[in-house]
Design an enzyme around this catalytic site. Sequence first.
Site, PDB file in Angstrom:
ATOM      1  N   ILE A  63       0.943  -1.397  -0.083  1.00 29.11           N
ATOM      2  CA  ILE A  63      -0.220  -0.083   0.034  1.00 29.11           C
ATOM      3  C   ILE A  63       0.885   1.351   0.005  1.00 29.11           C
ATOM      4  O   ILE A  63       0.682   2.115  -0.553  1.00 29.11           O
ATOM      5  CB  ILE A  63      -1.015  -0.009   1.200  1.00 29.11           C
ATOM      6  CG1 ILE A  63      -1.929  -1.090   1.055  1.00 29.11           C
ATOM      7  CG2 ILE A  63      -1.700   1.515   1.450  1.00 29.11           C
ATOM      8  CD1 ILE A  63      -2.981  -1.438   2.296  1.00 29.11           C
TER       9      ILE A  63
ATOM     10  N   ALA B 230      -3.924   2.587   9.011  1.00 31.77           N
ATOM     11  CA  ALA B 230      -3.420   1.326   9.289  1.00 31.77           C
ATOM     12  C   ALA B 230      -4.204   0.287  10.267  1.00 31.77           C
ATOM     13  O   ALA B 230      -5.073  -0.520  10.067  1.00 31.77           O
ATOM     14  CB  ALA B 230      -1.793   1.249   9.597  1.00 31.77           C
ATOM     15  N   ARG B 231      -3.631   0.470  11.851  1.00 35.06           N
ATOM     16  CA  ARG B 231      -4.319   0.100  12.836  1.00 35.06           C
ATOM     17  C   ARG B 231      -4.395   1.285  13.859  1.00 35.06           C
ATOM     18  O   ARG B 231      -3.353   2.013  14.138  1.00 35.06           O
ATOM     19  CB  ARG B 231      -3.789  -1.054  13.353  1.00 35.06           C
ATOM     20  CG  ARG B 231      -4.006  -2.254  12.425  1.00 35.06           C
ATOM     21  CD  ARG B 231      -5.196  -2.832  12.640  1.00 35.06           C
ATOM     22  NE  ARG B 231      -5.933  -3.978  11.643  1.00 35.06           N
ATOM     23  CZ  ARG B 231      -6.283  -3.827  10.570  1.00 35.06           C
ATOM     24  NH1 ARG B 231      -6.288  -2.773   9.945  1.00 35.06           N
ATOM     25  NH2 ARG B 231      -6.492  -5.012  10.035  1.00 35.06           N
TER      26      ARG B 231
ATOM     27  N   ASP C 212      -8.774   6.900  10.192  1.00 34.66           N
ATOM     28  CA  ASP C 212      -9.742   5.789   9.741  1.00 34.66           C
ATOM     29  C   ASP C 212      -9.907   4.826  10.795  1.00 34.66           C
ATOM     30  O   ASP C 212     -10.685   3.865  10.600  1.00 34.66           O
ATOM     31  CB  ASP C 212      -9.244   5.427   8.546  1.00 34.66           C
ATOM     32  CG  ASP C 212     -10.280   4.439   7.816  1.00 34.66           C
ATOM     33  OD1 ASP C 212     -11.611   5.023   7.874  1.00 34.66           O
ATOM     34  OD2 ASP C 212      -9.911   3.445   7.305  1.00 34.66           O
TER      35      ASP C 212
ATOM     36  N   GLU D  59     -12.854  -0.243  18.143  1.00 34.44           N
ATOM     37  CA  GLU D  59     -13.784   0.110  17.251  1.00 34.44           C
ATOM     38  C   GLU D  59     -15.039  -0.921  17.207  1.00 34.44           C
ATOM     39  O   GLU D  59     -14.927  -2.052  17.799  1.00 34.44           O
ATOM     40  CB  GLU D  59     -13.182  -0.370  16.013  1.00 34.44           C
ATOM     41  CG  GLU D  59     -12.130   0.642  15.230  1.00 34.44           C
ATOM     42  CD  GLU D  59     -11.337   0.255  14.159  1.00 34.44           C
ATOM     43  OE1 GLU D  59     -12.032  -0.603  13.500  1.00 34.44           O
ATOM     44  OE2 GLU D  59     -10.302   0.838  13.891  1.00 34.44           O
TER      45      GLU D  59
ATOM     46  N   HIS E 148     -13.206   3.230   9.666  1.00 30.95           N
ATOM     47  CA  HIS E 148     -12.593   2.098   9.020  1.00 30.95           C
ATOM     48  C   HIS E 148     -12.843   1.746   7.668  1.00 30.95           C
ATOM     49  O   HIS E 148     -13.217   0.627   7.501  1.00 30.95           O
ATOM     50  CB  HIS E 148     -12.656   0.819   9.875  1.00 30.95           C
ATOM     51  CG  HIS E 148     -11.592  -0.030   9.902  1.00 30.95           C
ATOM     52  ND1 HIS E 148     -10.854  -0.893  10.729  1.00 30.95           N
ATOM     53  CD2 HIS E 148     -10.636  -0.449   8.942  1.00 30.95           C
ATOM     54  CE1 HIS E 148     -10.169  -1.503  10.596  1.00 30.95           C
ATOM     55  NE2 HIS E 148      -9.677  -1.231   9.046  1.00 30.95           N
TER      56      HIS E 148
END
Length: 316
Positions: free
Chosen positions: A152, A231-232, A256, A261, A282
């Site tokens: 990515i 990413a995370r 994001d 979450e 996300h």
Amino acid sequence: MVKIVISEFMDIHAVGDQWRSFEVVYEPDLVDCPDALTAALKDASALVVRNRTQVTASLLDEAPGLTCIGRLGVGLDNINQQACAQRHIEVYPAIGANNPSVAEYVLAASMILLRTAYRSHDEMIAGAWPRQQCSGRELAGATLGLVGLGGIAQLTARLAAGLGVKPIACDPYLPPQHAAWDKVEQCDLMTLLERSDIVSLHTPLTAGTRHLIDARAIATMKDDAVLINAARGGIVDEDALVLALKEGRIGGAALDVFEDEPLTEEAATRFRGLTNVLLTPHIAGVTTQSNARVSAMIAEKIATHLTAVRQIARDT
């Protein structure tokens, strides 16, 4: 019949005829119904998940016939890989299928944050005309720091370079002779943070990367730099980031992904009132096109695996 359970959203139309010889249980709400998921897995051979289904050792204990798991995405932190390996369950992520979507998200978020014009919406609705405060900066000429240089990030670097952006990166795991370094300058993390106008995270969440971007890392960044995390969530210390945003020690952030979450009420409250942050649920890697690519890829991997398992059973 061999059974496949899908516990989260999937573009089922992209599967085509690949699963025509299997029993398919497509119930995206299973992720929110643990008991129903456990019951569905009792006689399942395959499980397909996104990022919300927690594939724990205890869940696998309830699925004695499971031989493979398809991940509609690339992150595997919601899957106990050690438990899978112990039970000889193969895990198949959709490597590369959503690269274009995430790369475009990073560039779009960069443009929005640098221009700052998005902050004028409420003021204009209220009758103001805050033109002087909304000039912002251009993307061209900026330095983009990529923390991690996987697929990515490499695509993001190529697209950014075409827009006049200088990409630099840190990735201690990518060999120095890798072709990606031909057009991306290599540096260490602290140097990257000091030099970058945009910092974009592209690492998995591990013990070593948890809170990699903490108060010290943020303090190393330029005061007008922006941070993008698609990413995370756990890679960023959200408390430290929120404090820096409130105090104006960082130009802005686009998040994001989050440590919790969906966002808990407490977590959401921390961001309330901040005008220099963009929050999305996300979805950086989720577009109509990427959903189709990811779903088709996982459908093929699962079909190939189950067909092989079935053939072995016939031959023995």
